[in-house]
Design a protein around this motif. Sequence first.
Motif, PDB file in Angstrom:
ATOM      1  N   VAL A 145      41.175  37.118  29.663  1.00  0.00           N
ATOM      2  CA  VAL A 145      41.761  36.108  30.525  1.00  0.00           C
ATOM      3  C   VAL A 145      43.414  35.939  29.471  1.00  0.00           C
ATOM      4  O   VAL A 145      44.469  36.111  30.788  1.00  0.00           O
ATOM      5  CB  VAL A 145      41.574  35.387  30.913  1.00  0.00           C
ATOM      6  CG1 VAL A 145      42.196  34.238  32.033  1.00  0.00           C
ATOM      7  CG2 VAL A 145      40.213  35.731  32.327  1.00  0.00           C
ATOM      8  N   GLN A 146      43.117  35.565  29.173  1.00  0.00           N
ATOM      9  CA  GLN A 146      44.492  35.030  28.052  1.00  0.00           C
ATOM     10  C   GLN A 146      45.455  35.933  27.721  1.00  0.00           C
ATOM     11  O   GLN A 146      46.595  35.428  27.729  1.00  0.00           O
ATOM     12  CB  GLN A 146      44.084  33.538  26.968  1.00  0.00           C
ATOM     13  CG  GLN A 146      43.911  32.927  27.817  1.00  0.00           C
ATOM     14  CD  GLN A 146      42.995  32.515  25.815  1.00  0.00           C
ATOM     15  OE1 GLN A 146      43.075  32.953  25.241  1.00  0.00           O
ATOM     16  NE2 GLN A 146      42.703  30.935  25.636  1.00  0.00           N
ATOM     17  N   GLY A 172      46.591  38.653  29.933  1.00  0.00           N
ATOM     18  CA  GLY A 172      46.974  38.056  31.108  1.00  0.00           C
ATOM     19  C   GLY A 172      46.587  39.656  31.538  1.00  0.00           C
ATOM     20  O   GLY A 172      45.528  40.533  31.835  1.00  0.00           O
ATOM     21  N   VAL A 173      47.194  39.962  32.997  1.00  0.00           N
ATOM     22  CA  VAL A 173      46.742  40.921  33.703  1.00  0.00           C
ATOM     23  C   VAL A 173      47.401  42.195  33.304  1.00  0.00           C
ATOM     24  O   VAL A 173      48.482  42.024  32.832  1.00  0.00           O
ATOM     25  CB  VAL A 173      47.132  40.745  35.187  1.00  0.00           C
ATOM     26  CG1 VAL A 173      47.123  42.025  36.328  1.00  0.00           C
ATOM     27  CG2 VAL A 173      46.594  39.265  36.085  1.00  0.00           C
ATOM     28  N   ALA A 231      41.256  30.901  35.031  1.00  0.00           N
ATOM     29  CA  ALA A 231      41.174  32.310  35.098  1.00  0.00           C
ATOM     30  C   ALA A 231      41.724  32.341  36.729  1.00  0.00           C
ATOM     31  O   ALA A 231      42.535  33.481  37.572  1.00  0.00           O
ATOM     32  CB  ALA A 231      40.238  32.603  35.534  1.00  0.00           C
ATOM     33  N   GLU A 257      45.592  31.535  37.446  1.00  0.00           N
ATOM     34  CA  GLU A 257      46.604  32.847  36.923  1.00  0.00           C
ATOM     35  C   GLU A 257      46.191  34.007  37.979  1.00  0.00           C
ATOM     36  O   GLU A 257      47.374  34.920  37.135  1.00  0.00           O
ATOM     37  CB  GLU A 257      46.255  32.831  35.720  1.00  0.00           C
ATOM     38  CG  GLU A 257      46.368  32.040  34.299  1.00  0.00           C
ATOM     39  CD  GLU A 257      46.025  31.895  32.899  1.00  0.00           C
ATOM     40  OE1 GLU A 257      45.582  33.295  32.706  1.00  0.00           O
ATOM     41  OE2 GLU A 257      46.514  30.701  32.099  1.00  0.00           O
ATOM     42  N   TRP A 297      43.754  36.382  37.665  1.00  0.00           N
ATOM     43  CA  TRP A 297      43.572  37.003  36.610  1.00  0.00           C
ATOM     44  C   TRP A 297      42.900  38.352  37.477  1.00  0.00           C
ATOM     45  O   TRP A 297      41.796  37.966  38.266  1.00  0.00           O
ATOM     46  CB  TRP A 297      43.394  36.744  35.349  1.00  0.00           C
ATOM     47  CG  TRP A 297      42.773  37.996  34.722  1.00  0.00           C
ATOM     48  CD1 TRP A 297      43.519  38.361  33.768  1.00  0.00           C
ATOM     49  CD2 TRP A 297      41.798  38.847  34.644  1.00  0.00           C
ATOM     50  NE1 TRP A 297      42.405  39.087  33.437  1.00  0.00           N
ATOM     51  CE2 TRP A 297      41.471  39.675  33.540  1.00  0.00           C
ATOM     52  CE3 TRP A 297      40.544  39.072  34.959  1.00  0.00           C
ATOM     53  CZ2 TRP A 297      40.975  40.827  33.019  1.00  0.00           C
ATOM     54  CZ3 TRP A 297      38.866  39.993  35.222  1.00  0.00           C
ATOM     55  CH2 TRP A 297      39.518  40.901  33.952  1.00  0.00           C
ATOM     56  N   THR A 298      43.024  39.776  37.702  1.00  0.00           N
ATOM     57  CA  THR A 298      42.664  40.585  38.183  1.00  0.00           C
ATOM     58  C   THR A 298      42.292  42.021  36.611  1.00  0.00           C
ATOM     59  O   THR A 298      43.015  42.124  36.395  1.00  0.00           O
ATOM     60  CB  THR A 298      42.925  41.366  39.079  1.00  0.00           C
ATOM     61  OG1 THR A 298      44.853  42.142  39.014  1.00  0.00           O
ATOM     62  CG2 THR A 298      43.606  40.015  40.645  1.00  0.00           C
TER      63      THR A 298
END
Length: 489
Positions: free
Chosen positions: A381-382, A384-385, A425, A428, A430-431
């Motif tokens: 997750v960190q 990024g997408v 998660a 933010e 996130w996907t």
Amino acid sequence: MTDTTTIPANDDGAGALPDGWLRVESLDLEAQGVARRADGKVVFIEGALPGELVSASTYRKKNNWEQATLTAIHHESSQRVAPGCPHFGLHAGACGGCKMQHLHPAAQVAVKQRVLEDSLWHLGKVRAETLLCPIHGPAWGYRYRARLSVRHVQKKGTVLVGFHERKSRYVADMGVCPVLPPHVSAMLMPLRALVGSLEARDTCPQIELACGDEVTALVLRHLEPLSDADTARLRAFAAAHPSVQWWLQPKGPDTVRLLDADGPQLAYALPEFGIRMPFKPTDFTQVNPHINRVLVGRALRLLAVQPNERVIDWFCGLGNFTLPIATRAREVLGVEGSEALVARSRENYKENQAPAQAGRALAATTFVARNLFEMTPQALVQDGVADKWLVDPPREGAFALAKALADLHQQRIGAQGAGLLPAGAEAEGWTPPARIVYVSCNPATLARDAGLLVHQAGYRCVAAGVVNMFAHTAHVESIAVFERSDTPG
């Protein structure tokens, strides 16, 4: 080895065979013919091909299987061909570098495609919706990387340079090697003479080969310091073979250095993308540059990167895929476990940044070093997408990465037994990536990871196919494409 014995009249592919005969059904992952005795016991036969009726000599027995060596062919496969190398075969002293020279190259590709399909299904319970056309190229002269063993045989008064003998620690007595580039094959005997002339001939166990577009790098592993006379002999050899560039390795890979700094840089090009990739001879690069160019092109077409997309290249190495992706994407992240390779990828990015080289400036690209075998959902997750992923792991595969992705999916859908989402998660937004292109050098670990992606991470395997990077060997490379199940097909 082929005889003219008449096949029994009742032999229609399933009838009884004369005593001692075996019907070969398939090839295993080591390119051994697989047959069964009348009692069902499996026999793995070196040198036998599917469809053949053979006799074989057993040299190893277990309760449920045997290993044997081909002794006679009573009915020969139409795909059997004469080997292209005099050192290939089952005879004493045969080179162990190749295993399939007796099988037509097109049939080798078909066997590897079957290995990929069987692995995906039996190990991952996954079937690709589409089978990609195999990527294959020159069957000879393709091996631009090799580790050649060196041995001074005092009793014979000679030096051997080449691959190991089949199933042996001894170095094969090779005069030529048709899978090496012709100019390198032609150097084997001169290299033997060169090492034989060195004062250090007993303390030089290996020569590593790495060919670039202009340079043939030879890395001499030497256990003791070389004398001035020996380095002069190396320079004389390079002068007689203009493409040769000597590198010296006194200890581990980190100690490799050029003997002389003059001359062109060791590098290969990806012309389709206007990319030039400098590398050190001990860096990981693909063995077959012809196939690599085609593979990179296909991977990017399958990834279908758009100018507004962010892409992550996992196990990015030198940037073999990362830099071509950067000619298409808005932003790229390259992640690699080796700090040294990350440093090299950053250098390569800078060298290729000039707009004139790639038609336009490369996308903003970041390279980071991280142990991808310890990936967690939180770390994922960190990062990024990303719209799309390119995954190109070593033989161990990308289990931790696939598992982290699967855990995130299971948590999001509220699957029974799934833990909580990593902190932040959801906030933010996130996907997971809409598409993943996975380049594999091991069908077993690809199948394992594909099982996770399809059955636990919410993906479909929309396509898969083989890449014949190593002709005449049992090594299977492949490429597979995964799309999120909620993505329109």
